[in-house]
Motif scaffolding. Structure first.
Motif, mmCIF file in Angstrom:
data_model
loop_
_atom_site.group_PDB
_atom_site.id
_atom_site.type_symbol
_atom_site.label_atom_id
_atom_site.label_comp_id
_atom_site.label_asym_id
_atom_site.label_seq_id
_atom_site.Cartn_x
_atom_site.Cartn_y
_atom_site.Cartn_z
ATOM 1 N N UNK A 205 -109.610 11.943 4.124
ATOM 2 C CA UNK A 205 -109.797 13.301 4.060
ATOM 3 C C UNK A 205 -108.588 14.188 3.559
ATOM 4 N N UNK A 206 -107.582 13.848 4.015
ATOM 5 C CA UNK A 206 -106.353 14.551 3.748
ATOM 6 C C UNK A 206 -105.826 14.553 2.159
ATOM 7 N N UNK A 207 -106.162 13.273 1.672
ATOM 8 C CA UNK A 207 -105.840 13.046 0.385
ATOM 9 C C UNK A 207 -106.825 14.146 -0.468
ATOM 10 N N UNK A 208 -108.020 13.974 -0.173
ATOM 11 C CA UNK A 208 -108.937 14.992 -0.811
ATOM 12 C C UNK A 208 -108.787 16.358 -0.635
ATOM 13 N N UNK A 209 -108.227 16.710 0.257
ATOM 14 C CA UNK A 209 -108.068 18.143 0.695
ATOM 15 C C UNK A 209 -106.561 18.605 -0.312
ATOM 16 N N UNK A 210 -105.735 17.807 -0.413
ATOM 17 C CA UNK A 210 -104.668 18.021 -1.135
ATOM 18 C C UNK A 210 -105.009 17.934 -2.665
ATOM 19 N N UNK A 211 -105.757 17.095 -2.971
ATOM 20 C CA UNK A 211 -106.381 17.213 -4.669
ATOM 21 C C UNK A 211 -107.219 18.507 -4.733
ATOM 22 N N UNK A 212 -107.935 18.866 -3.787
ATOM 23 C CA UNK A 212 -108.796 20.111 -4.125
ATOM 24 C C UNK A 212 -107.884 21.369 -4.039
ATOM 25 N N UNK A 213 -106.981 21.366 -3.309
ATOM 26 C CA UNK A 213 -105.872 22.370 -3.409
ATOM 27 C C UNK A 213 -105.181 22.631 -4.773
ATOM 28 N N UNK A 214 -104.992 21.336 -5.303
ATOM 29 C CA UNK A 214 -104.142 21.397 -6.538
ATOM 30 C C UNK A 214 -105.174 21.660 -7.772
ATOM 31 N N UNK A 215 -106.478 21.283 -7.720
ATOM 32 C CA UNK A 215 -107.487 21.510 -8.723
ATOM 33 C C UNK A 215 -108.251 22.922 -8.750
#
Length: 165
Positions: free
Chosen positions: A19-29
């Motif tokens: 979940x933390x990795x998905x949140x980081x990718x979402x913030x970047x994208x």
């Protein structure tokens, strides 16, 4: 901590890392995705304007009579037979979203003659006064329209330096 061989699934730690990795990718994208959408809307409006102009030219040639495009800064553009008050087609646009600027037009009318020739004009479509994402559309005296690639002002690829036409 050892796992039993009959247990299947993910641990809470594994799920939290995912979940933390998905949140980081979402913030970047997300910011890039917003820019992509805005650029596509601007390109769509530029292509819609080209189709609008081509329609006016086609009607002039087909009906063998001049057609005018009435260009309004804060309202919809209109295609009319020259000398007629009857509106045949409307191009709605919101100046708050996409600013369309025209140059070298007297009385804000673009004229297509019965033989397909036109009044020469240049239109710049910009958002947020950013020429790097703007489009330049040129109506040539022959009546043909040229839509240059985003951020370019001529066939050589020179950068569009301002949103003024």
């Amino acid at each position: 901590m050892s796992r039993r061989t009959d247990m299947h699934g993910f641990t809470l730690v594994e799920l939290m890392i995912t979940v933390a990795l998905l949140a980081i990718f979402a913030v970047i994208a997300i910011p890039s995705f917003g820019t992509l959408i805005r650029n596509n809307q601007l390109q769509s409006k530029a292509e819609e304007l080209v189709a609008f102009l081509q329609h006016a030219r086609g009607q002039a040639v087909l009906n063998r009579t001049p057609y005018e495009i009435w260009i309004k800064a804060n309202g919809p553009w209109e295609i009319r037979k020259a000398g007629s008050g009857e509106v045949e087609r409307i191009l709605a646009h919101d100046p708050e979203q996409v600013l369309i600027l025209a140059s070298s037009l007297s009385d804000d009318k673009l004229l297509y003659r019965a033989n397909g020739t036109a009044t020469a004009a240049r239109f710049t479509l910009c958002r947020d006064a950013d020429p790097s994402t703007g489009y330049l559309l040129e109506v040539q005296p022959s009546g043909s329209t040229l839509l240059y690639p985003r951020g370019r002002q001529d066939a050589t690829g020179a950068a569009l330096d301002s949103c003024a036409p």
